[in-house]
Write a protein that holds these residues in place. Structure first.
Motif, PDB file in Angstrom:
ATOM      1  N   ILE A 178       2.818   7.899 -11.399  1.00 13.15           N
ATOM      2  CA  ILE A 178       2.810   7.556  -9.979  1.00 13.15           C
ATOM      3  C   ILE A 178       2.738   6.041  -9.796  1.00 13.15           C
ATOM      4  O   ILE A 178       3.538   5.431  -9.082  1.00 13.15           O
ATOM      5  CB  ILE A 178       1.615   8.225  -9.260  1.00 13.15           C
ATOM      6  N   MET A 179       1.753   5.419 -10.488  1.00 12.80           N
ATOM      7  CA  MET A 179       1.553   3.982 -10.312  1.00 12.80           C
ATOM      8  C   MET A 179       2.722   3.177 -10.873  1.00 12.80           C
ATOM      9  O   MET A 179       3.104   2.147 -10.315  1.00 12.80           O
ATOM     10  CB  MET A 179       0.246   3.530 -10.968  1.00 12.80           C
TER      11      MET A 179
ATOM     12  N   TYR B  80       5.882   4.016 -10.915  1.00  9.66           N
ATOM     13  CA  TYR B  80       6.967   4.017  -9.929  1.00  9.66           C
ATOM     14  C   TYR B  80       6.652   3.066  -8.774  1.00  9.66           C
ATOM     15  O   TYR B  80       7.514   2.330  -8.295  1.00  9.66           O
ATOM     16  CB  TYR B  80       7.194   5.433  -9.381  1.00  9.66           C
ATOM     17  N   ALA B  81       5.375   3.092  -8.317  1.00  6.94           N
ATOM     18  CA  ALA B  81       4.991   2.216  -7.208  1.00  6.94           C
ATOM     19  C   ALA B  81       5.161   0.746  -7.615  1.00  6.94           C
ATOM     20  O   ALA B  81       5.674  -0.062  -6.843  1.00  6.94           O
ATOM     21  CB  ALA B  81       3.548   2.497  -6.796  1.00  6.94           C
ATOM     22  N   TYR B  82       4.764   0.421  -8.864  1.00  3.08           N
ATOM     23  CA  TYR B  82       4.880  -0.962  -9.323  1.00  3.08           C
ATOM     24  C   TYR B  82       6.346  -1.372  -9.467  1.00  3.08           C
ATOM     25  O   TYR B  82       6.714  -2.505  -9.167  1.00  3.08           O
ATOM     26  CB  TYR B  82       4.148  -1.142 -10.663  1.00  3.08           C
TER      27      TYR B  82
ATOM     28  N   ALA C  48       8.794  -0.319  -7.691  1.00  4.36           N
ATOM     29  CA  ALA C  48       9.278  -0.610  -6.332  1.00  4.36           C
ATOM     30  C   ALA C  48       8.783  -1.972  -5.868  1.00  4.36           C
ATOM     31  O   ALA C  48       9.510  -2.723  -5.220  1.00  4.36           O
ATOM     32  CB  ALA C  48       8.811   0.487  -5.368  1.00  4.36           C
ATOM     33  N   LEU C  49       7.542  -2.298  -6.220  1.00  4.13           N
ATOM     34  CA  LEU C  49       6.961  -3.580  -5.813  1.00  4.13           C
ATOM     35  C   LEU C  49       7.666  -4.738  -6.509  1.00  4.13           C
ATOM     36  O   LEU C  49       8.048  -5.733  -5.873  1.00  4.13           O
ATOM     37  CB  LEU C  49       5.457  -3.575  -6.141  1.00  4.13           C
TER      38      LEU C  49
ATOM     39  N   GLU D 132      11.112  -5.701  -5.288  1.00  5.00           N
ATOM     40  CA  GLU D 132      11.141  -6.620  -4.154  1.00  5.00           C
ATOM     41  C   GLU D 132      10.895  -8.058  -4.594  1.00  5.00           C
ATOM     42  O   GLU D 132      11.500  -8.982  -4.073  1.00  5.00           O
ATOM     43  CB  GLU D 132      10.053  -6.234  -3.126  1.00  5.00           C
ATOM     44  N   ARG D 133       9.924  -8.225  -5.493  1.00  2.00           N
ATOM     45  CA  ARG D 133       9.520  -9.558  -5.907  1.00  2.00           C
ATOM     46  C   ARG D 133       9.441  -9.648  -7.426  1.00  2.00           C
ATOM     47  O   ARG D 133       8.369  -9.510  -7.997  1.00  2.00           O
ATOM     48  CB  ARG D 133       8.135  -9.897  -5.326  1.00  2.00           C
TER      49      ARG D 133
ATOM     50  N   LEU E 237       6.500 -11.267  -9.916  1.00  3.18           N
ATOM     51  CA  LEU E 237       5.274 -11.309  -9.126  1.00  3.18           C
ATOM     52  C   LEU E 237       4.059 -11.394 -10.055  1.00  3.18           C
ATOM     53  O   LEU E 237       3.966 -10.676 -11.050  1.00  3.18           O
ATOM     54  CB  LEU E 237       5.190 -10.045  -8.266  1.00  3.18           C
TER      55      LEU E 237
ATOM     56  N   LEU F 179      -4.792  -3.174  -8.612  1.00  2.00           N
ATOM     57  CA  LEU F 179      -3.673  -4.102  -8.582  1.00  2.00           C
ATOM     58  C   LEU F 179      -4.075  -5.248  -9.505  1.00  2.00           C
ATOM     59  O   LEU F 179      -5.231  -5.638  -9.506  1.00  2.00           O
ATOM     60  CB  LEU F 179      -3.509  -4.616  -7.145  1.00  2.00           C
TER      61      LEU F 179
END
Lengths: 266, 282
Positions: free
Chosen positions: A35-36, A38-40, A42-43, A46-47, A50, A194
């Motif tokens: 889960i995390m 995939y979220a990362y 996506a993050l 964008e950047r 990061l 995070l």
């Protein structure tokens, strides 16, 4: 010293008997890792870059978090629950009567638990993560060695923090509230939610200076090659510094606390 | 011979009424005992509020660096997050105690519940009813309120109705997952973490938009464990966003039906689990 070695091995074995619980834990860590991750992704989509990480480093960070979560008891579940219970019920009097040092005794217990969790609940999710995603695994043996040292120090810092939490039960009798607060701080300031490198401004600086960052952020940065050469030495100094300071504080509190013990009955 | 559940002895309807009555009696008892230490209760509610707020704080920290995640803005994600968190909070309050079943099977204290003249499921669900979990619901409602207020939607009566329908059906779907997970623990007593992966993990997945995840994960929570009906499908209909899988439009209105089917399946699993239960000892 032999005594504490035996205690350590004993607690390692104790956790090794909970096979079904370990398998269930591996499953949970793996699910949350996916889960995390995939979220990362996506993050970082964008950047890119990061927090100084590329995508594959960020995903590796996620799996490192899952691997160290149970070992470092970042969300609780270590020896502290048992110690608090022993203080509440008065069984602590028996521990104090033993020809062993209270702090070292529980350190051995918790290291045994942590080492088992590292093998039992750390390695397999990490391996699954490596199969499913493109992880930034260290190519050099030296990095792996440096990382191992970091993890060992992380376990000690984690213990030292939770020892203080548990000892608060001498004054509060019910240590559950303090334990919960410490798990809260552990989750937030270790970088589990995070990476701390993404925390903005002063919040980030404070978070990176607090002892909890020794539990995940620092080992992860060594693993990801963000800290090399002198950086590794600095990482060790940071962790060892907190470990010594917190252990010393724990010793002071322990002395004060044991003076309070009144054995009931007779 | 398996243990007898009053549910099976009486008519199904009488059993359900009986179960609800027993549930509320036990809940009232635990609430009274919680209220004996009022200051401590207030503290635990605040901690519960803060702990569950952390994952939204993480999302807020992400949005320090970005304007959209998976193509969704902060308001839309708050809407998804708030709906899932409120549903999950409600089910955690009413059914969350069922995850303790494995411990009761292990130490044999489940037997005490079996001899009492009330449905076992009602007793397990009401066991140690933790009123502090209203902290989680409050947190979910706050984020949902923020999401609803700031999201750019052309509200129609149908869309307005979708919101409570989705939150309540979602709570029932999560509750069914809790019961099914508890039933699983009759066989795997130490496996409460597997249940956590589906309940807490499912809640975490639904707090992000589906575009964030790979196709297999989205297919899994749509067709295998139908968590997508908790908020994704109805919420994306409200937001007029396409669902990443090829499903017809009217599927977004199915959550109540899906919730009912989930309950039925969970009860079947529960009864099968209870029937297979053998107490500890010789």
């Amino acid at each position: 010293m032999r005594l504490y070695g035996v205690v350590l091995v004993g607690w390692f074995r104790r956790y090794a008997t909970y096979r079904m619980a370990t398998a269930a834990g591996v499953f949970t860590n793996t699910v949350f890792g996916f889960i995390m991750a995939y979220a990362y992704i996506a993050l970082w989509d964008e950047r890119p870059q990061l927090g100084g990480y590329d995508v594959s480093q960020a995903v590796t960070y996620v799996w490192l978090g899952q691997a160290l979560l149970a070992a470092g008891a970042l969300m609780g579940g270590g020896f502290e629950v048992e110690l608090i219970e022993r203080i509440r019920t008065g069984d602590i009097a028996i521990d104090l009567y033993r020809p062993a040092d209270l702090q070292l005794w529980w350190l051995a217990c918790d290291l045994g638990r942590g080492l088992f969790q590292l093998v039992g609940r750390g390695v397999i999710p990490m391996a699954i993560g490596a199969l499913a995603f493109d992880l930034a695994l260290p190519g050099s043996v030296l990095t792996w060695v440096a990382f191992s040292g970091c993890v060992a120090l992380a376990l000690v810092v984690s213990f030292a923090l939770r020892f203080l939490v548990a000892l608060s039960a001498f004054w509060l009798l019910d240590g559950a509230g303090v334990a919960q607060l410490s798990w809260l701080a552990g989750m937030f300031f270790s970088g589990m939610l995070l990476p701390l490198t993404l925390f903005p401004g002063v919040l980030g600086e404070v978070a990176r200076a607090l002892p909890w960052s020794a539990l995940l952020q620092v080992p992860a940065d060594v693993f990801l090659g963000q800290r090399t050469g002198w950086g590794v030495v600095e990482a060790y100094a940071f962790q060892a510094g907190w470990a010594l300071a917190l252990l010393a504080l724990g010793r002071l509190v322990q002395t004060a606390a044991t003076r309070r013990v009144v054995v009931q009955g007779g | 011979m398996g243990p007898l559940d009053p549910w099976e002895r009486q008519g199904r309807w009488a059993g359900a009424v009986d179960g609800l009555r027993a549930y509320w009696l036990i809940v009232a008892m635990w609430v009274r005992s919680t209220m004996a230490y009022r200051a401590s209760f207030v503290l635990t509610v605040i901690t519960s509020f803060a702990i569950t707020g952390f994952d939204f704080l993480a999302i807020l920290l992400m949005f320090v660096h970005i304007d959209s995640l998976g193509g969704y803005g902060l308001a839309e994600i708050a809407f998804l997050y708030g709906a899932a968190a409120t549903s999950f909070g409600l089910s955690d309050l009413f059914m969350g105690s069922t995850e303790r079943l494995g411990r009761r099977v292990r130490d044999g204290t489940l037997d005490t519940l079996l001899v009492r003249p009330a449905p076992v499921l009602a007793q397990v669900a009401a066991d140690r009813f933790a009123l502090r979990r209203v902290g989680r619901i409050t947190q979910g409602l706050v984020v949902l309120g923020y999401g609803l207020a700031s999201v750019d939607v052309d509200w129609s009566p149908l869309k307005v109705l979708m919101v409570p329908m989705m939150v309540l059906s979602g709570a029932v779907i999560f509750s069914a997952v809790f019961v099914a997970g508890a039933a699983f623990q009759f066989w795997a007593q130490d496996a409460s973490e597997v249940q956590n992966a589906v309940t807490y993990g499912g809640n975490t997945i639904l707090q992000y938009p589906p575009t964030v995840f790979g196709g297999d994960l989205v297919r899994g929570v749509t067709f295998v464990v139908p968590l997508a009906f908790v908020n994704w499908l109805p919420a994306l209909a409200v937001l007029e966003r396409p669902y990443p899988l090829d499903v017809p439009h009217w599927v977004a209105y199915l959550p109540p039906l899906v919730a009912a089917v989930c309950c039925w399946l969970a009860l079947l699993a529960w009864r099968a689990g209870l029937r297979s239960y053998r107490s500890t000892g010789s």
